[in-house]
Design an enzyme around this catalytic site. Structure first.
Site, PDB file in Angstrom:
ATOM      1  N   HIS A 216       0.818  -1.220   0.000  1.00  0.00           N
ATOM      2  CA  HIS A 216       0.000   0.000   0.000  1.00  0.00           C
ATOM      3  C   HIS A 216       0.856   1.277   0.000  1.00  0.00           C
ATOM      4  O   HIS A 216       2.073   1.205   0.049  1.00  0.00           O
ATOM      5  CB  HIS A 216      -0.980  -0.047   1.174  1.00  0.00           C
ATOM      6  CG  HIS A 216      -1.967  -1.169   0.998  1.00  0.00           C
ATOM      7  ND1 HIS A 216      -3.229  -0.979   0.493  1.00  0.00           N
ATOM      8  CD2 HIS A 216      -1.844  -2.493   1.185  1.00  0.00           C
ATOM      9  CE1 HIS A 216      -3.838  -2.151   0.408  1.00  0.00           C
ATOM     10  NE2 HIS A 216      -3.020  -3.079   0.823  1.00  0.00           N
ATOM     11  N   ASN A 285      -9.732  -6.647  20.599  1.00  0.00           N
ATOM     12  CA  ASN A 285      -8.440  -5.979  20.704  1.00  0.00           C
ATOM     13  C   ASN A 285      -7.803  -5.992  19.328  1.00  0.00           C
ATOM     14  O   ASN A 285      -7.304  -7.023  18.886  1.00  0.00           O
ATOM     15  CB  ASN A 285      -7.539  -6.664  21.727  1.00  0.00           C
ATOM     16  CG  ASN A 285      -6.177  -5.978  21.791  1.00  0.00           C
ATOM     17  OD1 ASN A 285      -5.929  -5.012  21.068  1.00  0.00           O
ATOM     18  ND2 ASN A 285      -5.292  -6.465  22.636  1.00  0.00           N
TER      19      ASN A 285
END
Ligand SMILES: Cc1ncc(COP(=O)(O)O)c(C=O)c1O
Length: 432
Positions: A216, A285
């Protein structure tokens, strides 16, 4: 003090050794031998030392550096805030879960594309919504007209990606969403830096996401982010990311009684309880590590330069590949869009050319290729038994499933490499 000075000296030595180590990296390109990858982490000793220093600091879990990155990233995208998470997939999941909780939604349909990366669509299914799949057009994106025809009384929102960084008609889509009271989530995992009507992709909907996986625009090794303007949504998503906790103290909170100023005064079941242990969401989480944020803080300084290299690479390919338009096409780009492509999408348009054979040829010449993610997700085994709706026959999606692939144009791709790739296309098509 003496110990601290010694530790500082050792740290400097480590940093200097890391720099030396990095500088010995051999980046010579040997045509036919060096792999031209579709994605690559582009970094130097600054990122490496940021990671090492973060480790030496001895604080590993999400904290000050993560929060600093969040502020910098929001500034870059152009939103009020951002939430850093451990992947783009987590970002998509939390964006939708946050919007679901914010609007107290109990299900309904969400408009999306069948031609998608799986984790753009998966949260829709995982969070109890029904995906309503639409076809894409020659820009590889869902278009506004199709969206209007698909909206019905069960439609709650739109969750779409700007495919491979090519912006969808997102201003028009945002207008439709606003007029019909639908939410819009932009998956910008591949579209960081792309603009539409001069405005950053990722600023049109209630939330947008991005990925920091190495292919990316910038990388944190792994990571993702949700960009948000709505403070309430931001609070919910931060809570969902961090176990569902209600506490909103920053890591540098100095007030003894916390940001809420009543840390020990929360009544739970008739008992006074520490706000840090009050849970207002069914959370997860999905936090990243500080060392990832440390890397990100260096990468973000280079993002404009990285995006410039991607644009340059795309332009060279665009000019060169026109010669082969009897065999392959690039996607259409809307005149209002200014894309920073994630990869170079190529669509085989000639029945005498086999995509499979062409990809094998390129791969045998060390030119890596990738499919357009799941192509048509409805053809993938995981989606065989899902509850879904579709509008139309997904004809162009099926064409892409059959004929599309992409090449790397990340900043690690040089003009020399592109010249080599073009020579290989020439060689291949001369035999067709
Ligand atoms: C459009 C899109 N959405 C989501 C993702 C998932 O990102 P991650 O790999 O960080 O989970 C990707 C990954 O490349 C992607 O291309």
């Amino acid at each position: 003090m003496e110990v601290e000075n010694s530790r500082l000296e050792i740290r400097k030595k480590i940093n200097s050794l890391v720099k030396q180590f990095y500088e010995l990296k051999d980046e010579t390109f040997v045509p036919g031998q060096t792999h031209i990858l579709t994605g690559l982490a582009v970094y130097d000793d600054l990122e490496l030392n940021a990671i090492f220093n973060s480790v030496l600091d001895g604080w590993f879990g999400f904290s000050k550096k993560g929060e600093e990155f969040e502020r910098e990233w929001a500034k870059y995208v152009g939103t009020r805030s951002s939430v850093l998470v451990n992947s783009g997939s987590s970002a998509n999941f939390l964006a939708l879960d946050g919007v679901k909780k914010l609007n107290n939604l109990k299900g309904g349909e969400i408009i999306t594309a069948a031609c998608s990366f799986p984790t753009t669509v998966n949260p829709i299914i995982q969070l109890g919504f029904k995906p309503h799949f639409l076809d894409v057009d020659k820009s590889l994106n869902v278009n506004p007209e199709e969206i209007i025809s698909a909206i019905n009384e069960n439609t709650k929102g739109i969750m779409i990606a700007h495919t491979l960084g090519n912006p969808a008609k997102i201003a028009e889509i945002a207008k439709i969403a606003e007029e019909r009271g639908l939410f819009l989530i932009e998956d910008c995992c591949d579209a960081v830096g792309s603009t539409y009507e001069g405005k950053n992709c990722g600023t049109f909907g209630i939330a947008s996401t991005c990925s920091f996986y190495p292919a990316h625009n910038i990388t944190l090794g792994e990571g993702g982010s949700i960009a948000i303007n709505n403070p309430e949504l931001c609070k919910i998503i931060k809570s969902l990311r961090s176990w569902g906790r209600d506490c909103f103290c920053r890591s540098d909170e100095h007030k003894e009684l916390g940001a809420c100023n009543k840390r020990f005064d929360y009544l739970l079941g008739g008992i006074y309880y520490d706000h840090r242990y009050v849970y207002s969401q069914i959370g997860y989480n999905l936090k990243p590590l500080e060392l990832q944020a440390a890397m990100g803080l260096e990468q973000i300084k280079k993002i404009d330069q990285f995006n410039k290299a991607r644009k340059r690479n795309y332009k060279i390919y665009q000019q060169e590949l026109e010669k082969f338009d009897n065999y392959i096409n690039l996607p259409e780009i809307n005149p209002k869009a200014d894309p920073v492509f994630f990869g170079l999408p190529l669509i085989v348009n000639n029945p005498d050319v086999s995509r499979q054979d062409l990809m094998k040829f390129l791969n045998s010449n060390k030119i890596a290729t990738r499919f357009l993610f799941g192509g048509n997700l409805l053809n993938q085994p995981a989606y065989k038994n899902i509850d879904y709706l579709k509008t139309g026959e997904l004809d162009y999606t099926n064409n892409l499933f059959k004929n599309c692939f992409w090449l790397g144009i990340h900043p690690g791709v040089t003009e020399e490499m592109i010249k080599y790739v073009i020579s290989k296309f020439k060689e291949y098509f001369s035999k067709c």
